[in-house]
Write a protein that holds these residues in place. Structure first.
Motif, PDB file in Angstrom:
ATOM      1  N   LYS A 239     -27.117  65.475  15.900  1.00 34.21           N
ATOM      2  CA  LYS A 239     -27.454  65.013  17.242  1.00 34.21           C
ATOM      3  C   LYS A 239     -28.699  64.123  17.248  1.00 34.21           C
ATOM      4  O   LYS A 239     -29.107  63.668  18.300  1.00 34.21           O
ATOM      5  N   LEU A 240     -29.289  63.898  16.088  1.00 37.10           N
ATOM      6  CA  LEU A 240     -30.493  63.064  16.038  1.00 37.10           C
ATOM      7  C   LEU A 240     -30.238  61.633  16.518  1.00 37.10           C
ATOM      8  O   LEU A 240     -31.055  61.100  17.276  1.00 37.10           O
ATOM      9  N   PRO A 241     -29.135  60.990  16.124  1.00 33.33           N
ATOM     10  CA  PRO A 241     -28.903  59.630  16.638  1.00 33.33           C
ATOM     11  C   PRO A 241     -28.819  59.572  18.169  1.00 33.33           C
ATOM     12  O   PRO A 241     -29.316  58.629  18.783  1.00 33.33           O
ATOM     13  N   ALA A 242     -28.227  60.588  18.775  1.00 34.45           N
ATOM     14  CA  ALA A 242     -28.157  60.629  20.241  1.00 34.45           C
ATOM     15  C   ALA A 242     -29.547  60.800  20.839  1.00 34.45           C
ATOM     16  O   ALA A 242     -29.879  60.198  21.869  1.00 34.45           O
ATOM     17  N   ALA A 243     -30.361  61.600  20.190  1.00 34.53           N
ATOM     18  CA  ALA A 243     -31.741  61.794  20.650  1.00 34.53           C
ATOM     19  C   ALA A 243     -32.515  60.483  20.569  1.00 34.53           C
ATOM     20  O   ALA A 243     -33.260  60.135  21.495  1.00 34.53           O
ATOM     21  N   VAL A 244     -32.333  59.750  19.478  1.00 33.54           N
ATOM     22  CA  VAL A 244     -33.024  58.466  19.323  1.00 33.54           C
ATOM     23  C   VAL A 244     -32.597  57.508  20.432  1.00 33.54           C
ATOM     24  O   VAL A 244     -33.441  56.850  21.049  1.00 33.54           O
ATOM     25  N   LYS A 245     -31.306  57.454  20.690  1.00 41.40           N
ATOM     26  CA  LYS A 245     -30.802  56.548  21.736  1.00 41.40           C
ATOM     27  C   LYS A 245     -31.417  56.898  23.092  1.00 41.40           C
ATOM     28  O   LYS A 245     -31.890  56.025  23.818  1.00 41.40           O
ATOM     29  N   PHE A 246     -31.407  58.189  23.425  1.00 37.06           N
ATOM     30  CA  PHE A 246     -31.984  58.629  24.700  1.00 37.06           C
ATOM     31  C   PHE A 246     -33.476  58.293  24.776  1.00 37.06           C
ATOM     32  O   PHE A 246     -33.956  57.756  25.769  1.00 37.06           O
ATOM     33  N   LEU A 247     -34.212  58.606  23.711  1.00 36.22           N
ATOM     34  CA  LEU A 247     -35.660  58.358  23.710  1.00 36.22           C
ATOM     35  C   LEU A 247     -35.969  56.865  23.780  1.00 36.22           C
ATOM     36  O   LEU A 247     -36.920  56.461  24.451  1.00 36.22           O
TER      37      LEU A 247
ATOM     38  N   GLN B 272     -34.160  54.642  25.308  1.00 36.03           N
ATOM     39  CA  GLN B 272     -33.929  54.248  26.703  1.00 36.03           C
ATOM     40  C   GLN B 272     -35.119  54.636  27.579  1.00 36.03           C
ATOM     41  O   GLN B 272     -35.547  53.869  28.446  1.00 36.03           O
ATOM     42  N   GLU B 273     -35.655  55.818  27.353  1.00 34.31           N
ATOM     43  CA  GLU B 273     -36.812  56.266  28.123  1.00 34.31           C
ATOM     44  C   GLU B 273     -38.055  55.421  27.811  1.00 34.31           C
ATOM     45  O   GLU B 273     -38.858  55.136  28.689  1.00 34.31           O
ATOM     46  N   LEU B 274     -38.179  55.030  26.557  1.00 33.01           N
ATOM     47  CA  LEU B 274     -39.323  54.223  26.146  1.00 33.01           C
ATOM     48  C   LEU B 274     -39.287  52.837  26.787  1.00 33.01           C
ATOM     49  O   LEU B 274     -40.332  52.269  27.103  1.00 33.01           O
ATOM     50  N   GLU B 275     -38.076  52.306  27.000  1.00 32.85           N
ATOM     51  CA  GLU B 275     -37.949  51.009  27.673  1.00 32.85           C
ATOM     52  C   GLU B 275     -38.532  51.077  29.079  1.00 32.85           C
ATOM     53  O   GLU B 275     -39.120  50.109  29.556  1.00 32.85           O
ATOM     54  N   LYS B 276     -38.389  52.224  29.738  1.00 34.07           N
ATOM     55  CA  LYS B 276     -38.910  52.406  31.091  1.00 34.07           C
ATOM     56  C   LYS B 276     -40.437  52.544  31.085  1.00 34.07           C
ATOM     57  O   LYS B 276     -41.094  52.168  32.041  1.00 34.07           O
TER      58      LYS B 276
ATOM     59  N   PHE C 239     -44.270  59.869  20.043  1.00 32.73           N
ATOM     60  CA  PHE C 239     -44.460  60.962  19.084  1.00 32.73           C
ATOM     61  C   PHE C 239     -43.121  61.602  18.725  1.00 32.73           C
ATOM     62  O   PHE C 239     -42.831  61.854  17.556  1.00 32.73           O
ATOM     63  N   LYS C 240     -42.308  61.855  19.737  1.00 31.03           N
ATOM     64  CA  LYS C 240     -40.998  62.473  19.489  1.00 31.03           C
ATOM     65  C   LYS C 240     -40.133  61.559  18.624  1.00 31.03           C
ATOM     66  O   LYS C 240     -39.487  62.018  17.675  1.00 31.03           O
ATOM     67  N   LEU C 241     -40.129  60.263  18.941  1.00 41.22           N
ATOM     68  CA  LEU C 241     -39.354  59.320  18.129  1.00 41.22           C
ATOM     69  C   LEU C 241     -39.868  59.288  16.690  1.00 41.22           C
ATOM     70  O   LEU C 241     -39.079  59.262  15.748  1.00 41.22           O
ATOM     71  N   ALA C 242     -41.171  59.309  16.532  1.00 36.50           N
ATOM     72  CA  ALA C 242     -41.756  59.284  15.185  1.00 36.50           C
ATOM     73  C   ALA C 242     -41.297  60.491  14.376  1.00 36.50           C
ATOM     74  O   ALA C 242     -40.911  60.363  13.213  1.00 36.50           O
ATOM     75  N   THR C 243     -41.319  61.668  14.997  1.00 33.24           N
ATOM     76  CA  THR C 243     -40.928  62.874  14.258  1.00 33.24           C
ATOM     77  C   THR C 243     -39.428  62.859  13.931  1.00 33.24           C
ATOM     78  O   THR C 243     -39.023  63.280  12.848  1.00 33.24           O
TER      79      THR C 243
END
Length: 170
Positions: A1-9, A11-15, A24-28
């Motif tokens: 599920k890591l790729p889905a987490a990256v995609k979601f994060l 999208q949030e980072l774009e905002k 930090f979450k993306l880095a980890t």
């Protein structure tokens, strides 16, 4: 599920591009995926906003140590200076010192880390490596045999068993 987490994060980072928690979450996550360049990018983004973030300094130091980057010691030392009573921070700094050719200094710090977290198997393993690097085979064997007997798994158990076998053979 890591790729889905990256995609979601992402999208949030774009905002909110300066959101340190998302960086930090993306880095980890990227570090778990062994995508070191992306992990580094996001850790650095956090440090831009929070230059004294101890967790980020520590994690980036660890990431650099995995790449044999000499900046690892500098970042680990900075984190350790800010949080000398944190077992995890001391472990990272001490281990990097051992790995980058300063085994005596690393041993002192790893002994402290092990005393702060005596049940942390990864720290105990790093301490055993430090003893081995400082030509104290008996102490290293004592720790490694204890880790081998303990049924607990930890991320570096295979390495610990390998070092145990190597030290016993010599």
């Amino acid at each position: 599920k890591l790729p889905a987490a990256v995609k979601f994060l992402d999208q949030e980072l774009e905002k909110n591009p300066k959101n340190s928690a998302i960086h930090f979450k993306l880095a980890t996550v990227y570090q778990q995926l062994n995508d070191y360049s992306q992990a580094e990018k996001h850790y650095k983004a956090v440090l831009t906003e929070q230059p004294d973030n101890i967790l980020v300094l520590n994690n980036l130091a660890w990431l650099y140590s995995q790449q044999n980057n000499p900046l690892a010691i500098e970042l680990a030392k900075k984190a350790y200076t800010k949080a000398p009573e944190s077992a995890a921070i001391a472990d990272t700094y001490g281990y990097i010192l051992v790995k980058q050719g300063q085994p005596a200094d690393g041993l002192t710090i790893l002994e402290k880390a092990a005393s702060l977290a005596p049940t942390a198997n990864d720290i105990q393993f790093h301490l055993a490596e430090a003893y081995a690097a400082n030509n104290n085979k008996n102490k290293a064997l004592e720790i490694l045999e204890s880790l081998a007997k303990a049924g607990q798994d930890f991320s570096e158990k295979k390495d610990a068993l390998s070092l145990l076998a190597k030290l016993k053979a010599n």
